[in-house]
Design a protein around this motif. Structure first.
Motif, mmCIF file in Angstrom:
data_model
loop_
_atom_site.group_PDB
_atom_site.id
_atom_site.type_symbol
_atom_site.label_atom_id
_atom_site.label_comp_id
_atom_site.label_asym_id
_atom_site.label_seq_id
_atom_site.Cartn_x
_atom_site.Cartn_y
_atom_site.Cartn_z
ATOM 1 N N VAL A 57 -9.846 4.140 -0.576
ATOM 2 C CA VAL A 57 -8.861 3.560 -1.489
ATOM 3 C C VAL A 57 -8.897 2.032 -1.428
ATOM 4 O O VAL A 57 -8.766 1.342 -2.434
ATOM 5 N N GLY A 58 -9.084 1.515 -0.220
ATOM 6 C CA GLY A 58 -9.169 0.065 -0.037
ATOM 7 C C GLY A 58 -7.866 -0.558 0.413
ATOM 8 O O GLY A 58 -6.790 0.037 0.314
ATOM 9 N N ASN A 59 -7.972 -1.780 0.968
ATOM 10 C CA ASN A 59 -6.811 -2.582 1.364
ATOM 11 C C ASN A 59 -5.959 -1.877 2.417
ATOM 12 O O ASN A 59 -4.728 -1.912 2.363
ATOM 13 N N SER A 60 -6.604 -1.230 3.384
ATOM 14 C CA SER A 60 -5.872 -0.572 4.468
ATOM 15 C C SER A 60 -5.974 -1.417 5.731
ATOM 16 O O SER A 60 -6.794 -2.330 5.820
ATOM 17 N N ASN A 61 -5.136 -1.108 6.706
ATOM 18 C CA ASN A 61 -5.173 -1.839 7.963
ATOM 19 C C ASN A 61 -4.781 -0.906 9.095
ATOM 20 O O ASN A 61 -4.391 0.248 8.884
ATOM 21 N N ILE A 62 -4.863 -1.406 10.315
ATOM 22 C CA ILE A 62 -4.658 -0.579 11.498
ATOM 23 C C ILE A 62 -3.227 -0.055 11.585
ATOM 24 O O ILE A 62 -2.997 1.080 12.025
ATOM 25 N N LEU A 63 -2.250 -0.838 11.135
ATOM 26 C CA LEU A 63 -0.857 -0.415 11.253
ATOM 27 C C LEU A 63 -0.515 0.689 10.256
ATOM 28 O O LEU A 63 0.241 1.607 10.573
ATOM 29 N N GLU A 64 -1.072 0.614 9.055
ATOM 30 C CA GLU A 64 -0.842 1.671 8.077
ATOM 31 C C GLU A 64 -1.453 2.985 8.559
ATOM 32 O O GLU A 64 -0.849 4.053 8.432
#
Length: 649
Positions: A57-64
């Motif tokens: 999907v894109g634009n993800s990070n470790i906290l999400e």
């Protein structure tokens, strides 16, 4: 929803993805728990799967991603409600699982578990040196996925190992269902004047469980099995005689005596755990109150120290007492104990608060010590059902009509179901909060996410339970067939409730188990002081009261995992190698569990016990030979595949 650093953390897509994974793994865990009496933690595979999907999907990070695994990990713990609720079927009180009643038991108890665990975070996570093996492992998976250039490649390799393990497990489960390979081996035999037995399920899932729990737990369970099957069963069958046949004598002694000794061991182990953590819990509550006062005074707390405000926690706990009271009234209002029910419900609410806090503390401690996969909810649940039953005896006494005794047994089990939900989620929450601490997450967002996970899991558990009940039934329940699911903890807990309330429980057996538990604790402490491998007393108790067929391969899997990890230690990237082994083992569990749920659907739809069978009973001997060869060969090939998977050095 972004945190103070501008990172997306609690997002709509993360909640939805976590919910979908939770639904799938909850179904798998319900089946596995009913079959073998153990559930598996889903944090690591959920973290890997969510990273792969969110990257697409894109634009993800470790906290999400941490929030996704926090929600999904509810599958590994809330599903432990199956250690109690099938008991209502076994005692003949329910014929099925009323949907909204079952949802309410899981959801109300689970949310209470979240609330109880909030002040425990400081005591058992922040200010503790407990290892939290699964929480640390999940954090490492997240860190590698987002903190290194090769993270995407390593995630793909990890997902590949899960898929290989899943396919291998489904493949063997399929040929077993077709009766082309044996699913279980068992033999009973004489031992002097007594008798005993040896048995094992050819279950890929048990190998995976053994790998995940580790050598210490595996050896402890083996010690428990030896105590039961090499000591207690031969001794007790010799005392009673085997005139009715070896099989019958062994099964009767194990079911009616040995398991109660195991219950005594587990009960003492749970109390010992609580004794060790009373001080840290008290300090944690004081720290939480101090943090709440600091926030009210306008002081800025560190991101990783922001729990749900203690006032919100306390208010939620008190507010939940009203729907719990209504649920208890709904359950018991038209039964033989309806007269004078008000004081009983009031006493139950007090009991839920007091025992819930105690059990949440014990489970949180044990999660830190040995991981959520080895949650002691089955052991502390034994204490809960005995305490609930004794409380009812104090109110109603032993002298009563059979219908009143039956209603009291059902009420005790129903109350214990709420306590179980508290225990499972508090255990899971602390494991997740350890992961969050290591990746820099916001505790209150994780605590809110876990409430979502509780709700998702609560919605899917009842239909899966109903499906399995219609397809297989539960051993000991009225009308149960030869292929009924063992549901060992539910059987034991319902037997304890009937024994206490019926006045015929053998307290001496539980007392012997308690003495054995004291000896086990002393041995474990001596081993710890000597720097030797520990023998967790709870796991020794589990080895005593679970059937050998459901536990023998766990020590085997633990030994395989131990030697695999020793191999990984000699490689250029040891942590990557170990992680591939963990994910392969997880695939074994997930594959067999998901196949079990699908197979239950086939049984329910066809009305046949073996809808996929292609051969008859005459193929049994050949099936044993084929099963042993294919089973061993598949395990060897799986671990060779893990060994050949290379990470960045």
């Amino acid at each position: 929803m972004q945190n103070d650093q501008g990172l997306r953390e609690l997002t709509v897509r993360g909640v939805i993805l976590g919910g979908v994974i939770t639904l799938v793994f909850t179904a798998a865990n319900v089946y596995l728990g009913l079959k073998v009496g153990l559930t598996f933690a889903t944090s690591i595979p959920a973290a890997v799967i969510s990273m792969v999907l969110l990257r697409m999907v894109g634009n993800s990070n470790i906290l999400e991603n941490n929030i996704v695994q926090t929600i999904a990990s509810a599958a590994g713990t809330l599903s432990a409600i199956i250690f109690v609720l099938p008991g209502l079927i076994m005692v003949g009180w329910w014929q099925g699982f009323p949907y909204w009643t079952t949802v309410a038991v899981c959801a109300l108890g689970g949310i209470l578990g979240v609330m109880f665990s909030v002040p425990l975070r400081r005591a058992l996570v922040t200010n503790s040196d407990l290892p939290y093996p699964e929480g640390v492992a999940a954090a490492e998976v997240l860190k590698i996925g987002f903190g290194s250039a090769e993270g995407k490649e390593e995630n793909a390799k990890g997902l590949r190992m899960i898929i290989i393990g899943t396919v291998a497990s489904v493949g063997y489960a399929l040929i077993s269902a077709m009766r082309l390979a044996a699913a279980e081996l068992a033999v009973s035999f004489r031992v002097g004047a007594g008798a005993s037995a040896a048995s094992t399920s050819l279950s890929m899932a048990l190998i995976g469980v053994g790998h995940l729990v580790g050598l210490s737990v595996g050896v402890a369970m083996l010690v428990g099995m030896l105590i039961a099957w090499a000591g207690l069963v031969p001794l007790l069958t010799a005392m009673h005689g085997v005139a009715g046949g070896v099989d019958a004598a062994v099964n009767t002694v194990f079911r009616t005596e040995v398991r109660f000794i195991g219950a005594g061991v587990i009960g003492v182990a749970a109390l010992w755990s609580l004794f060790r953590i009373i001080g840290p819990i008290t300090r944690g509550i004081r720290d939480a109150m101090a943090a709440s006062r600091a926030r009210q005074e306008g002081k800025q707390l560190d991101l990783t120290e922001r729990d749900m405000p203690i006032g919100v926690v306390g208010g939620t706990i008190l507010a939940l007492m009203l729907p719990i009271a209504g649920l208890l009234w709904y359950f018991a209002s038209n039964t033989a104990i309806a007269s004078g029910l008000g004081p009983v419900i009031l006493g139950t609410l007090v009991f839920t608060l007091v025992i819930g806090v105690i059990i949440a503390s014990v489970c949180g401690y044990m999660a830190g010590l040995i991981g959520a996969s080895n949650s002691p909810v089955s052991g502390v649940g034994i204490l809960a059902v005995i305490a609930a039953s004794v409380l009812l005896v104090m109110i109603y006494g032993h002298d009563g009509a059979p219908e009143r005794v039956a209603a009291l047994v059902a009420y005790a089990l129903f109350t214990t179901g709420i306590i179980f939900s508290i225990a499972t989620i508090s255990n899971n929450n602390l494991q997740d909060l350890k992961t969050g601490q290591l990746v820099g997450a916001t505790p209150w967002r994780q605590q809110l996410a876990l409430v979502y996970g509780v709700i998702f899991g609560s919605l899917v558990i009842p239909p899966v339970l109903d499906l399995l009940n219609k397809a297989f039934g539960f051993a000991g329940a009225p009308g149960a067939g030869d292929h009924a699911l063992a549901a060992p903890q539910a059987a034991l807990i319902s037997a304890l409730a009937k024994g206490v309330l019926g006045g015929d429980i053998s307290w001496s057996l539980i007392g012997y188990g308690a003495l054995l538990g004291v000896a086990t604790i002393a041995l474990d402490e001596m081993l710890g002081k000597a720097g030797k491998m520990r023998l967790p007393p709870l796991c020794v108790g589990m080895g005593i009261y679970l059937p050998m067929a459901l536990t023998l391969l766990i020590p085997v899997g633990a030994v395989i995992g131990h030697y695999y990890d020793r191999w990984a230690d000699r490689q250029p990237n040891p942590e990557f190698g170990k992680r591939m082994g963990v994910l392969a083992a997880t695939g074994l569990i997930v594959g067999e569990s998901l196949f079990g749920v699908a197979f239950a659907g086939l049984v329910a739809a066809s009305g046949k016990d073996a809808p996929l069978a292609v051969v008859g009973d005459g193929f049994e001997t050949a099936g044993i030979v084929i099963g042993l060869l294919v089973f061993a060969g598949t395990i060897v090939l799986l671990y060779r595949s893990a060994c050949r998977t290379r990470g960045a050095s």
